[in-house]
Scaffold this motif. Structure first.
Motif, PDB file in Angstrom:
ATOM      1  N   GLY A 105      37.557  70.808 -15.995  1.00 57.27           N
ATOM      2  CA  GLY A 105      38.359  72.001 -16.267  1.00 57.27           C
ATOM      3  C   GLY A 105      37.620  73.243 -15.801  1.00 57.27           C
ATOM      4  N   ALA A 106      38.368  74.204 -15.288  1.00 58.01           N
ATOM      5  CA  ALA A 106      37.767  75.429 -14.763  1.00 58.01           C
ATOM      6  C   ALA A 106      37.095  76.235 -15.864  1.00 58.01           C
ATOM      7  N   SER A 107      37.720  76.320 -17.023  1.00 58.62           N
ATOM      8  CA  SER A 107      37.167  77.093 -18.133  1.00 58.62           C
ATOM      9  C   SER A 107      35.843  76.495 -18.614  1.00 58.62           C
ATOM     10  N   ASN A 108      35.799  75.175 -18.761  1.00 61.06           N
ATOM     11  CA  ASN A 108      34.566  74.524 -19.210  1.00 61.06           C
ATOM     12  C   ASN A 108      33.453  74.675 -18.177  1.00 61.06           C
ATOM     13  N   ALA A 109      33.793  74.557 -16.893  1.00 69.30           N
ATOM     14  CA  ALA A 109      32.790  74.730 -15.843  1.00 69.30           C
ATOM     15  C   ALA A 109      32.251  76.161 -15.856  1.00 69.30           C
TER      16      ALA A 109
ATOM     17  N   LYS B  60      32.189  78.270 -18.459  1.00 66.90           N
ATOM     18  CA  LYS B  60      31.355  78.441 -19.659  1.00 66.90           C
ATOM     19  C   LYS B  60      29.991  77.793 -19.473  1.00 66.90           C
ATOM     20  N   LEU B  61      29.981  76.623 -18.869  1.00 63.80           N
ATOM     21  CA  LEU B  61      28.724  75.920 -18.633  1.00 63.80           C
ATOM     22  C   LEU B  61      27.815  76.732 -17.715  1.00 63.80           C
ATOM     23  N   LEU B  62      28.374  77.246 -16.634  1.00 65.33           N
ATOM     24  CA  LEU B  62      27.566  78.009 -15.679  1.00 65.33           C
ATOM     25  C   LEU B  62      27.057  79.325 -16.263  1.00 65.33           C
ATOM     26  N   THR B  63      27.845  79.970 -17.122  1.00 67.74           N
ATOM     27  CA  THR B  63      27.378  81.242 -17.706  1.00 67.74           C
ATOM     28  C   THR B  63      26.230  81.015 -18.677  1.00 67.74           C
ATOM     29  N   ARG B  64      26.125  79.844 -19.250  1.00 69.21           N
ATOM     30  CA  ARG B  64      25.052  79.543 -20.205  1.00 69.21           C
ATOM     31  C   ARG B  64      23.761  79.075 -19.538  1.00 69.21           C
ATOM     32  N   ILE B  65      23.819  78.820 -18.237  1.00 71.96           N
ATOM     33  CA  ILE B  65      22.656  78.318 -17.507  1.00 71.96           C
ATOM     34  C   ILE B  65      22.000  79.484 -16.777  1.00 71.96           C
ATOM     35  N   PRO B  66      20.654  79.549 -16.759  1.00 77.74           N
ATOM     36  CA  PRO B  66      19.983  80.619 -15.996  1.00 77.74           C
ATOM     37  C   PRO B  66      20.407  80.580 -14.524  1.00 77.74           C
ATOM     38  N   VAL B  67      20.455  81.736 -13.906  1.00 78.66           N
ATOM     39  CA  VAL B  67      20.970  81.875 -12.543  1.00 78.66           C
ATOM     40  C   VAL B  67      20.213  80.974 -11.573  1.00 78.66           C
TER      41      VAL B  67
ATOM     42  N   VAL C 237      25.835  73.053 -10.398  1.00 79.53           N
ATOM     43  CA  VAL C 237      27.067  72.919  -9.615  1.00 79.53           C
ATOM     44  C   VAL C 237      27.020  71.638  -8.792  1.00 79.53           C
ATOM     45  N   VAL C 238      25.871  71.344  -8.176  1.00 81.65           N
ATOM     46  CA  VAL C 238      25.742  70.112  -7.390  1.00 81.65           C
ATOM     47  C   VAL C 238      25.943  68.890  -8.284  1.00 81.65           C
ATOM     48  N   THR C 239      25.375  68.932  -9.476  1.00 79.27           N
ATOM     49  CA  THR C 239      25.520  67.817 -10.419  1.00 79.27           C
ATOM     50  C   THR C 239      26.962  67.666 -10.882  1.00 79.27           C
ATOM     51  N   LEU C 240      27.608  68.779 -11.225  1.00 73.82           N
ATOM     52  CA  LEU C 240      29.016  68.735 -11.623  1.00 73.82           C
ATOM     53  C   LEU C 240      29.877  68.163 -10.495  1.00 73.82           C
ATOM     54  N   CYS C 241      29.618  68.601  -9.289  1.00 70.27           N
ATOM     55  CA  CYS C 241      30.392  68.145  -8.138  1.00 70.27           C
ATOM     56  C   CYS C 241      30.157  66.653  -7.898  1.00 70.27           C
ATOM     57  N   TYR C 242      28.915  66.226  -7.979  1.00 70.16           N
ATOM     58  CA  TYR C 242      28.603  64.812  -7.762  1.00 70.16           C
ATOM     59  C   TYR C 242      29.304  63.939  -8.803  1.00 70.16           C
ATOM     60  N   GLU C 243      29.218  64.334 -10.058  1.00 69.20           N
ATOM     61  CA  GLU C 243      29.859  63.554 -11.127  1.00 69.20           C
ATOM     62  C   GLU C 243      31.371  63.569 -10.973  1.00 69.20           C
TER      63      GLU C 243
END
Length: 182
Positions: A56-60, A62-69, A76-82
């Motif tokens: 889901g776009a919203s979950n992705a 939220k996940l990215l905003t919580r991770i250091p830049v 993103v690479v891990t999300l895409c691979y999975e």
């Protein structure tokens, strides 16, 4: 839910990022959390579509905003691979590929152990005087006889690399050599 910052693009001339193109919304490169990771041309939209379908776009977002830049690209690479792995195998996803790689590691470790044991046996045989071949005194031989450590595989042996029955046969020979040693 609008995940971009909205507004205009301030005349930078490019289109929306791949994520915003997929979501059909405006994209401001400085504000959009997806813009640095999903290019507007090429596979950006396809990769984001897979992530959107699985997470889901919203979950992705939220996940990215919580991770250091500095760690977001890896995320993103891990999300895409999975997500892409889930597209091909909805039940196991990338776990099936990881399991396959673990099986290959186990098989290669077993093969390595076999080769090391074989080398150990050949080294002991070459050091043992009882197994030394006598030197030829005949004038018909221009070179000394082939020693154990000068083994060269035949093309048949090289062509069978990767054949499990070949290795099981040689494992039986290896086990027999171990039993025959004093």
């Amino acid at each position: 839910m609008d995940l971009g910052c909205g507004g205009s693009r301030d005349g930078d001339g490019g289109g929306p990022c791949g994520a915003c193109k997929f979501l059909r919304r405006k994209c401001v490169k400085g504000c959009c959390i997806f813009a640095p990771y999903f290019e507007s041309s090429g596979q950006g939209s396809a990769h984001f579509a897979a992530i959107h379908k699985v997470f889901g776009a919203s979950n992705a977002s939220k996940l990215l905003t919580r991770i250091p830049v500095h760690k977001r690209l890896d995320a993103v690479v891990t999300l895409c691979y999975e997500a892409l792995a889930r597209a091909t195998d909805p039940v196991y996803g990338c776990v099936a590929h990881i399991f396959s790689l673990q099986q290959q590691v186990v098989e290669l470790q077993a093969e390595l152990a076999y080769v090391q044991a074989r080398l150990s046996i050949l080294n002991r045989i070459s050091e043992d005087p009882q197994f030394q071949q006598p030197q030829s005194t005949s004038m018909y031989f221009d070179h000394p006889p082939l020693q154990h450590d000068q083994y060269h595989p035949t093309p048949f042996e090289l062509s069978n690399i990767g054949n499990p029955s070949y290795y099981s046969y040689h494992q039986e020979l290896h086990d027999q050599e171990l039993q025959d040693l004093p």
